[in-house]
Design a protein around this motif. Structure first.
Motif, PDB file in Angstrom:
ATOM      1  N   THR A  30     -20.134  -5.471  18.269  1.00  0.00           N
ATOM      2  CA  THR A  30     -19.426  -7.244  17.973  1.00  0.00           C
ATOM      3  C   THR A  30     -19.987  -7.297  19.174  1.00  0.00           C
ATOM      4  OG1 THR A  30     -17.076  -6.905  18.545  1.00  0.00           O
ATOM      5  CG2 THR A  30     -17.553  -5.844  16.150  1.00  0.00           C
ATOM      6  N   THR A  31     -19.589  -8.701  19.532  1.00  0.00           N
ATOM      7  CA  THR A  31     -19.238  -9.885  20.111  1.00  0.00           C
ATOM      8  C   THR A  31     -17.610  -9.867  21.210  1.00  0.00           C
ATOM      9  OG1 THR A  31     -19.427 -12.175  19.343  1.00  0.00           O
ATOM     10  CG2 THR A  31     -21.986 -11.242  20.157  1.00  0.00           C
ATOM     11  N   GLY A  32     -16.911  -9.365  20.219  1.00  0.00           N
ATOM     12  CA  GLY A  32     -15.768  -9.358  21.135  1.00  0.00           C
ATOM     13  C   GLY A  32     -15.493  -9.507  22.541  1.00  0.00           C
ATOM     14  N   LEU A  33     -14.421  -9.755  23.227  1.00  0.00           N
ATOM     15  CA  LEU A  33     -14.652  -9.611  23.891  1.00  0.00           C
ATOM     16  C   LEU A  33     -13.971  -8.605  24.903  1.00  0.00           C
ATOM     17  CD1 LEU A  33     -11.183 -12.281  24.967  1.00  0.00           C
ATOM     18  CD2 LEU A  33     -13.863 -12.408  25.697  1.00  0.00           C
ATOM     19  N   GLN A  38     -14.405  -1.658  23.440  1.00  0.00           N
ATOM     20  CA  GLN A  38     -13.442  -2.466  22.497  1.00  0.00           C
ATOM     21  C   GLN A  38     -14.953  -3.194  21.697  1.00  0.00           C
ATOM     22  OE1 GLN A  38     -12.137  -4.114  25.669  1.00  0.00           O
ATOM     23  NE2 GLN A  38     -10.102  -4.002  25.723  1.00  0.00           N
ATOM     24  N   LYS A  39     -15.594  -3.050  22.042  1.00  0.00           N
ATOM     25  CA  LYS A  39     -16.642  -4.233  20.959  1.00  0.00           C
ATOM     26  C   LYS A  39     -17.255  -2.741  19.375  1.00  0.00           C
ATOM     27  CE  LYS A  39     -18.426  -7.372  24.207  1.00  0.00           C
ATOM     28  NZ  LYS A  39     -19.032  -7.787  25.093  1.00  0.00           N
ATOM     29  N   PHE A  40     -17.000  -1.812  19.679  1.00  0.00           N
ATOM     30  CA  PHE A  40     -17.609  -0.830  19.098  1.00  0.00           C
ATOM     31  C   PHE A  40     -16.794  -0.571  18.113  1.00  0.00           C
ATOM     32  CE2 PHE A  40     -18.323   3.690  17.296  1.00  0.00           C
ATOM     33  CZ  PHE A  40     -19.089   3.616  16.750  1.00  0.00           C
ATOM     34  N   GLY A  63     -12.875  -2.890  17.104  1.00  0.00           N
ATOM     35  CA  GLY A  63     -13.019  -2.298  18.050  1.00  0.00           C
ATOM     36  C   GLY A  63     -12.038  -0.794  18.506  1.00  0.00           C
ATOM     37  N   CYS A  64     -12.648  -0.281  19.000  1.00  0.00           N
ATOM     38  CA  CYS A  64     -12.032   1.037  19.915  1.00  0.00           C
ATOM     39  C   CYS A  64     -11.673   1.523  20.936  1.00  0.00           C
ATOM     40  CB  CYS A  64     -13.254   2.086  19.640  1.00  0.00           C
ATOM     41  SG  CYS A  64     -13.468   2.939  17.689  1.00  0.00           S
ATOM     42  N   GLY A  65     -10.977   0.248  21.891  1.00  0.00           N
ATOM     43  CA  GLY A  65     -11.088   0.901  22.793  1.00  0.00           C
ATOM     44  C   GLY A  65      -9.294   0.709  23.012  1.00  0.00           C
ATOM     45  N   LYS A  70       1.209  -2.133  19.240  1.00  0.00           N
ATOM     46  CA  LYS A  70       0.676  -1.872  18.167  1.00  0.00           C
ATOM     47  C   LYS A  70      -1.102  -2.054  17.667  1.00  0.00           C
ATOM     48  CE  LYS A  70       1.787  -5.597  15.057  1.00  0.00           C
ATOM     49  NZ  LYS A  70       2.564  -6.221  13.731  1.00  0.00           N
ATOM     50  N   ASP A  71      -0.960  -0.874  17.285  1.00  0.00           N
ATOM     51  CA  ASP A  71      -2.976  -0.885  16.537  1.00  0.00           C
ATOM     52  C   ASP A  71      -3.035  -2.181  16.015  1.00  0.00           C
ATOM     53  OD1 ASP A  71      -5.344  -0.479  16.735  1.00  0.00           O
ATOM     54  OD2 ASP A  71      -5.113   1.550  15.963  1.00  0.00           O
ATOM     55  N   THR A  72      -3.433  -3.071  15.911  1.00  0.00           N
ATOM     56  CA  THR A  72      -4.089  -4.029  14.929  1.00  0.00           C
ATOM     57  C   THR A  72      -6.039  -3.778  14.915  1.00  0.00           C
ATOM     58  OG1 THR A  72      -3.759  -5.842  16.664  1.00  0.00           O
ATOM     59  CG2 THR A  72      -2.125  -5.930  14.913  1.00  0.00           C
ATOM     60  N   THR A  73      -5.681  -3.051  14.783  1.00  0.00           N
ATOM     61  CA  THR A  73      -7.782  -3.296  15.076  1.00  0.00           C
ATOM     62  C   THR A  73      -8.271  -2.385  13.674  1.00  0.00           C
ATOM     63  OG1 THR A  73      -7.684  -0.271  16.273  1.00  0.00           O
ATOM     64  CG2 THR A  73      -8.044  -2.370  17.318  1.00  0.00           C
TER      65      THR A  73
END
Length: 166
Positions: A30-33, A38-40, A63-65, A70-73
């Motif tokens: 992704t093009t996220g920060l 964190q982009k995967f 994201g996987c960073g 809390k985990d919001t991914t």
């Protein structure tokens, strides 16, 4: 009421009999920060295909960073897909999706994806795709573009056809 429900299910039976089941693994960037972790954005989806239309339920991560708090991914998404045009073993795909991001303030997820799918074998398809996720919550919204490769395993041979034929 039970009779109406049974009649409705009986009418839907042909849709499930002539459908093909598939499982797809979709890693994306992704093009996220953030850094590459964190982009995967990995996703697994399970679905059914009827000729040129399919629908799937996808489970994945935005994201996987490492996360603080809390985990919001984690998200769950309904992905209908349309095979728009086919030339030989190549198919142009269009996928709008709607989902839910668990625990996030921006919990509504919308997806618009386009891709080029290649039928490697009758049971194995590879789709190179790009698209955009839109997140929205009560007080804010954002969007993230992505690029990925989807590898789908069909449990019966797939022979998709285009909507426009010569």
């Amino acid at each position: 009421m039970k009779l109406i429900f049974r009649a409705f299910l009986l009418c839907l039976l042909p849709l499930f009999v002539h459908a093909q089941t598939f499982v797809a693994l979709t890693p994306c960037i992704t093009t996220g920060l953030g850094n590459i972790a964190q982009k995967f954005s990995p996703t697994i989806e399970i679905g059914r295909q009827w000729d040129v239309f399919s629908t799937a339920l996808a489970l994945g991560k935005t994201g996987c960073g490492k996360t603080v708090g809390k985990d919001t991914t984690f998200y769950m998404e309904l992905r209908p897909n349309l095979n728009v045009f086919q030339v030989g073993k190549f198919v142009n795909t269009f996928t709008p999706g709607i989902g839910y991001v668990f625990g996030a303030s921006q919990n509504m997820l919308l997806e618009f994806t386009s891709g080029i799918e290649y039928s490697f074998t009758d049971n194995l398809h590879i789709n190179i795709m790009f698209g955009q996720y839109y997140f929205s919550g009560e007080t804010s919204s954002s969007s993230t573009a992505f690029f990925g490769i989807s590898v789908a395993k069909f449990f019966a041979p797939a022979h998709p056809k285009s909507l426009i034929q010569k």
